[in-house]
Design a protein around this motif. Structure first.
Motif, PDB file in Angstrom:
ATOM      1  N   GLU A 114       0.842  -1.196   0.000  1.00  0.00           N
ATOM      2  CA  GLU A 114       0.000   0.000   0.000  1.00  0.00           C
ATOM      3  C   GLU A 114       0.874   1.241   0.000  1.00  0.00           C
ATOM      4  O   GLU A 114       2.042   1.202   0.389  1.00  0.00           O
ATOM      5  CB  GLU A 114      -0.933   0.008   1.214  1.00  0.00           C
ATOM      6  CG  GLU A 114      -0.259  -0.091   2.572  1.00  0.00           C
ATOM      7  CD  GLU A 114       0.096   1.241   3.199  1.00  0.00           C
ATOM      8  OE1 GLU A 114      -0.356   2.290   2.675  1.00  0.00           O
ATOM      9  OE2 GLU A 114       0.834   1.245   4.195  1.00  0.00           O
ATOM     10  N   SER A 116       0.386   5.502   1.066  1.00  0.00           N
ATOM     11  CA  SER A 116      -0.490   6.503   1.662  1.00  0.00           C
ATOM     12  C   SER A 116      -0.771   7.613   0.657  1.00  0.00           C
ATOM     13  O   SER A 116      -0.104   7.729  -0.381  1.00  0.00           O
ATOM     14  CB  SER A 116       0.141   7.080   2.929  1.00  0.00           C
ATOM     15  OG  SER A 116       1.360   7.729   2.618  1.00  0.00           O
ATOM     16  N   THR A 155      -8.716  -1.196   2.163  1.00  0.00           N
ATOM     17  CA  THR A 155      -8.324   0.200   2.349  1.00  0.00           C
ATOM     18  C   THR A 155      -8.559   0.618   3.794  1.00  0.00           C
ATOM     19  O   THR A 155      -9.638   0.391   4.350  1.00  0.00           O
ATOM     20  CB  THR A 155      -9.126   1.107   1.399  1.00  0.00           C
ATOM     21  OG1 THR A 155      -8.891   0.677   0.052  1.00  0.00           O
ATOM     22  CG2 THR A 155      -8.717   2.562   1.549  1.00  0.00           C
ATOM     23  N   GLU A 157      -7.321   3.899   5.040  1.00  0.00           N
ATOM     24  CA  GLU A 157      -7.276   5.347   5.255  1.00  0.00           C
ATOM     25  C   GLU A 157      -7.612   6.068   3.954  1.00  0.00           C
ATOM     26  O   GLU A 157      -7.416   5.521   2.860  1.00  0.00           O
ATOM     27  CB  GLU A 157      -5.900   5.782   5.767  1.00  0.00           C
ATOM     28  CG  GLU A 157      -4.764   5.452   4.838  1.00  0.00           C
ATOM     29  CD  GLU A 157      -3.403   5.793   5.417  1.00  0.00           C
ATOM     30  OE1 GLU A 157      -2.564   6.314   4.660  1.00  0.00           O
ATOM     31  OE2 GLU A 157      -3.180   5.536   6.612  1.00  0.00           O
ATOM     32  N   GLN A 160      -5.583   6.154   0.266  1.00  0.00           N
ATOM     33  CA  GLN A 160      -4.605   5.070   0.234  1.00  0.00           C
ATOM     34  C   GLN A 160      -4.706   4.297  -1.075  1.00  0.00           C
ATOM     35  O   GLN A 160      -5.803   4.099  -1.607  1.00  0.00           O
ATOM     36  CB  GLN A 160      -4.876   4.131   1.411  1.00  0.00           C
ATOM     37  CG  GLN A 160      -3.905   2.977   1.570  1.00  0.00           C
ATOM     38  CD  GLN A 160      -4.311   2.084   2.730  1.00  0.00           C
ATOM     39  OE1 GLN A 160      -5.407   1.511   2.730  1.00  0.00           O
ATOM     40  NE2 GLN A 160      -3.459   1.995   3.734  1.00  0.00           N
TER      41      GLN A 160
END
Length: 294
Positions: A114, A116, A155, A157, A160
């Protein structure tokens, strides 16, 4: 046939010490469990990517006392998309492969990567970084007779970047290595499908043909959003988030899923339903074994 060869539960140290993990293994053995996924990064076994040999020896002594088939969950924070930590991630993962081989564990779980929202400059190469790292790790794992299982995550946040379950499957296909398989986490897929408006069964179908490991636990597929609970039981009460509940507490249609999907030969069904639900684990074990026969 689903090609499932074993059913079990995960186990972790509650405090970073061997004794609490040992107690959990003893408890699981007492209820007839024969397969266990060890969360090895709940123990201090690595430092700077290197194996701490004295502790690895203690792990081997402990695991050898039980007749379990073992699999291993690698770093929960594993992330082959992040360019900053990637070299350290890969070194640690290779050391975990070596530990797998020592204790006879054939699967090492690796989370899908991932980025951010503020890692915009890293987005373009994220999928390629992950594929290249997985290819290197799978090649390293081959002589150790270990398969890397790439798990779909949801997911967590805003903004992301994560791959969908179908994209995780596409990554495994692109790497095309016999020591890399997909890992279907059904609750994770359910939550991500709710969040993105995807068809849950279509996403599972996309993964099944390359899936060699399964994480099973119940939920309602509801993203937790900004909700903050006081007790974790309050999340269960509202049905929000990745709840890791006993089978039947949520609304995942387990029988329909397992009646339809076929996985790779040698697949293990691992229930991530921990000792918080010790009273429910025996019934879950019976039901999971029934699912494996569908």
């Amino acid at each position: 046939m689903s090609n499932i060869i074993a059913v079990g539960f995960n186990a972790a140290s509650a405090d970073g010490e061997f004794a609490s993990l040992d107690a959990d293994l003893e408890r699981l053995a007492s209820i007839g469990v024969d397969t266990v996924e060890l969360a090895l990064t709940s123990l201090d076994l690595l430092a700077g990517g290197r194996i701490i040999e004295e502790r690895a020896a203690r792990l081997l002594e402990m695991t050898s006392r039980y007749p379990f088939r073992y699999t291993v969950h690698g770093l929960v924070s594993s992330n082959f998309m992040d360019p900053t930590t990637l070299p350290y991630q890969l070194t640690a993962a290779k050391s975990l492969v070596e530990i797998n081989a020592r204790i006879g564990a054939k699967i090492l779980v690796q989370h899908g990567g991932e980025l951010s929202a503020n890692q915009i400059q890293d987005r373009a190469g994220a999928d390629t970084r992950q594929q290249d790292a997985l290819a290197e790790l799978a090649e390293f794992a081959a002589p150790h007779d270990v398969r890397i299982a790439l798990e779909n995550i949801f997911t967590t946040e805003p903004g992301q970047y994560r791959q969908t379950p179908a994209e995780i499957a596409a990554t495994v296909k692109a790497v095309n290595h016999p020591n890399l398989v997909a890992l279907i986490d059904f609750s994770h897929a359910y939550i991500e499908c709710t969040y993105r408006g995807l068809d849950f069964m279509e996403q599972l179908r996309a993964m099944a043909s390359v899936a060699g490991h399964l994480h099973v636990h119940d939920s309602f597929g509801r993203p937790i959003g900004d909700y903050k609970s006081y007790f974790p039981q309050e999340e269960t009460a509202l049905g929000l988030g990745d709840l890791h509940m006993p089978l039947g507490w949520g609304d995942i249609a387990w029988e329909a899923i397992f009646a339809e999907l076929e996985f790779l030969p040698g697949t293990v069904l691992m229930m991530e339903i921990n000792q918080r639900y010790a009273a429910e684990q025996p019934a879950c074990l019976i039901r999971a074994k029934q699912l494996a026969q569908l």
